[in-house]
Design an enzyme around this catalytic site. Structure first.
Site, PDB file in Angstrom:
ATOM      1  N   SER A 266       0.735  -1.235  -0.008  1.00 55.21           N
ATOM      2  CA  SER A 266       0.085   0.130  -0.122  1.00 55.21           C
ATOM      3  C   SER A 266       0.699   1.259   0.104  1.00 55.21           C
ATOM      4  CB  SER A 266      -0.881   0.020   1.372  1.00 55.21           C
ATOM      5  OG  SER A 266      -1.963   0.973   1.239  1.00 55.21           O
ATOM      6  N   ASP A 360      -8.629  -5.266  -6.062  1.00 57.57           N
ATOM      7  CA  ASP A 360      -8.338  -4.019  -5.138  1.00 57.57           C
ATOM      8  C   ASP A 360      -9.263  -2.945  -5.329  1.00 57.57           C
ATOM      9  OD1 ASP A 360      -7.207  -2.153  -3.780  1.00 57.57           O
ATOM     10  OD2 ASP A 360      -5.100  -2.349  -4.328  1.00 57.57           O
ATOM     11  N   HIS A 394      -7.089  -5.613  -1.559  1.00 61.28           N
ATOM     12  CA  HIS A 394      -5.938  -4.853  -1.346  1.00 61.28           C
ATOM     13  C   HIS A 394      -4.908  -5.412  -0.292  1.00 61.28           C
ATOM     14  CE1 HIS A 394      -3.555  -0.921  -1.333  1.00 61.28           C
ATOM     15  NE2 HIS A 394      -3.707  -1.002  -0.310  1.00 61.28           N
TER      16      HIS A 394
END
Length: 451
Positions: A266, A360, A394
């Site tokens: 991330s 995601d 994600h």
């Protein structure tokens, strides 16, 4: 050992089954003797277990329920329905679930389908050194959809899921500006060194680093905001802080020279990619669902300042459960006006592995990875590779952990939507974790370390 008999009426018989007038006798030798086994009952969190049941009535429908509490006492639970075979046996490596939280043959399905009973919760192991996750498996002899506790299970087993090994060493790091925790495998080493960067969660998160250290790496999991005396909010990325951490790791006598690896996810993957571009200490980089440009906060490194690509709050969406979707929140790195913010991946000294989830809902991570790979190719570089996983969200974690579809995130006014479907996400975690280990073993120099 003689069989015990359960009888009704006036006559006790040793016969197996003898229905006569005024007398009904059963031998307990033929009554179901439910047995549930988990092998091994104690294992690392990224290791598979073998779940079996025996002594079931032939072709009986049964329910398996897994229950676990996290370090804060929050409850997680999963449920699956199975049918025993003609021998009264059930083997999760062989037999398909016919309903519940998943269907099909999934030996570890009860673990990766665990769901929190607290809305918007994310499973994080805080105490990685001293306690495991304790997971209770309960077996019921029917399709059991009621609240757990109303009926006693026919058999139960408890398994332990550990995030460290007995000889693993954890060293708190508070040197110069660097804050974190260093995990060292047993032995003299030297070991390949890794920096572990999480994303916008902030604080110090250790569960991935400890598991990597069990696999033979010296791992420094690095806090960079919302921890100790670090800034409470991330307002800019000072790459010299991460360079200081890399130098600290390389200076340790048990860490191999000349370079380290970076594993990042991330926002951490944005920083990890910047480290690969600008820091000579970085020899191999894994970027999990990150970007290929600077977003939201400026990045500084010595005299260099990279300003972020503009974001568009009006593009945020809120789903029916109240979680915010920011997949289209960020500006486009392909826009000519944003080229100053795109990271120069062609300057990276080592290979880069991009790991992306195609479901995601937080970043358009596959497109960012494709842009970075195109940029490498345009400069004649073949040092990048992408693993893309349909159905993965994600938050790709070490495998067998449950999907976190949405949860609260540091500093946000609404929960964050991360995306993914449980089955596709679980398959991605299982495959990507092994690929990440292979990537670092291939590209970081191996000397006397045992991996």
């Amino acid at each position: 050992m003689p069989c015990l008999s359960l009888f009704l009426g006036t006559k006790v018989s040793s016969s197996v089954f003898s229905p006569t007038a005024g007398n009904t006798t059963w031998s307990l030798c033929l009554l179901p003797m439910f047995q549930l086994t988990v092998t091994p009952a104690s294992a690392l969190a990224d290791e598979p277990v073998h779940i079996q049941a025996t002594g079931l009535p032939p072709l009986q429908m049964v329910t398996l329920i897994a229950t676990m509490k996290d370090d804060k006492g929050n409850l997680y639970r999963s449920r699956a329905f199975y049918r025993a075979n003609e021998a009264g046996e059930l083997d999760l490596k062989r037999d398909p679930a016919v309903g519940g939280h998943y269907t099909g043959v999934h030996p570890m399905g009860l673990l990766w389908s665990l769901k929190s009973e607290k809305p918007f919760d994310r499973l994080i192991k805080r105490d990685v050194m001293n306690t495991p996750f304790w997971i209770t498996l309960d077996l019921y002899d029917s399709v059991y959809i009621h609240k757990v506790g109303k009926v006693q299970p026919k058999a139960s087993q408890v398994m332990q899921r550990w995030f460290s090994s007995p000889d693993l060493q954890r060293v708190p790091i508070r040197e110069g500006r660097v804050r974190g925790a260093l995990f060292l495998p047993p032995g003299e080493g030297p070991f390949p060194g890794l920096l572990d960067l999480l994303g916008g969660i902030g604080g110090l998160v250790e569960y991935r680093a400890s598991l990597l250290a069990v696999r033979g790496f010296a791992v420094l999991t690095l806090a960079y905001f919302a921890y100790d005396d670090l800034p409470k909010q991330l307002e800019e990325v000072d790459l010299e802080y991460f360079e200081e951490a890399a130098n600290l790791l390389l200076a340790h006598p048990k860490v191999q020279k000349p370079g380290i690896g970076v594993i990042s996810v991330s926002k951490g993957a944005e920083i990890g990619l910047a480290m690969a571009c600008y820091l000579k200490q970085v020899a191999a980089t894994v970027c999990i669902n990150g970007t290929n440009a600077i977003h939201e906060f400026p990045l500084r490194y010595r005299d260099l300042v990279i300003n972020p690509i503009p974001s568009y709050p009006e593009r945020m969406q809120v789903n029916v459960e109240g979680a915010v979707r920011i997949r289209h929140f960020k500006g486009d790195p392909r826009d000519e006006r944003n080229q100053h913010s795109v990271l120069p991946v062609e300057k990276a000294r080592g290979p880069i592995l991009f790991v992306v989830g195609e479901a995601d809902e937080c970043f358009n991570s596959k497109e960012y990875a494709e842009q970075a790979l195109d940029q490498l190719r345009k400069h004649g570089k073949s040092s990048g590779r992408m693993l893309a996983y349909p159905g993965a969200g994600h938050l790709l974690e070490p495998h067998y952990g449950p999907l976190c579809y949405m949860s609260w995130s540091h500093g946000l006014f609404l929960p964050m939507l991360w995306g993914g479907d449980p089955e596709g996400h679980a398959a991605a975690q299982e495959h990507s974790w092994q690929e990440i280990l292979k990537f670092f073993r291939q590209h970081l120099v191996l000397s006397r370390s045992t991996l």
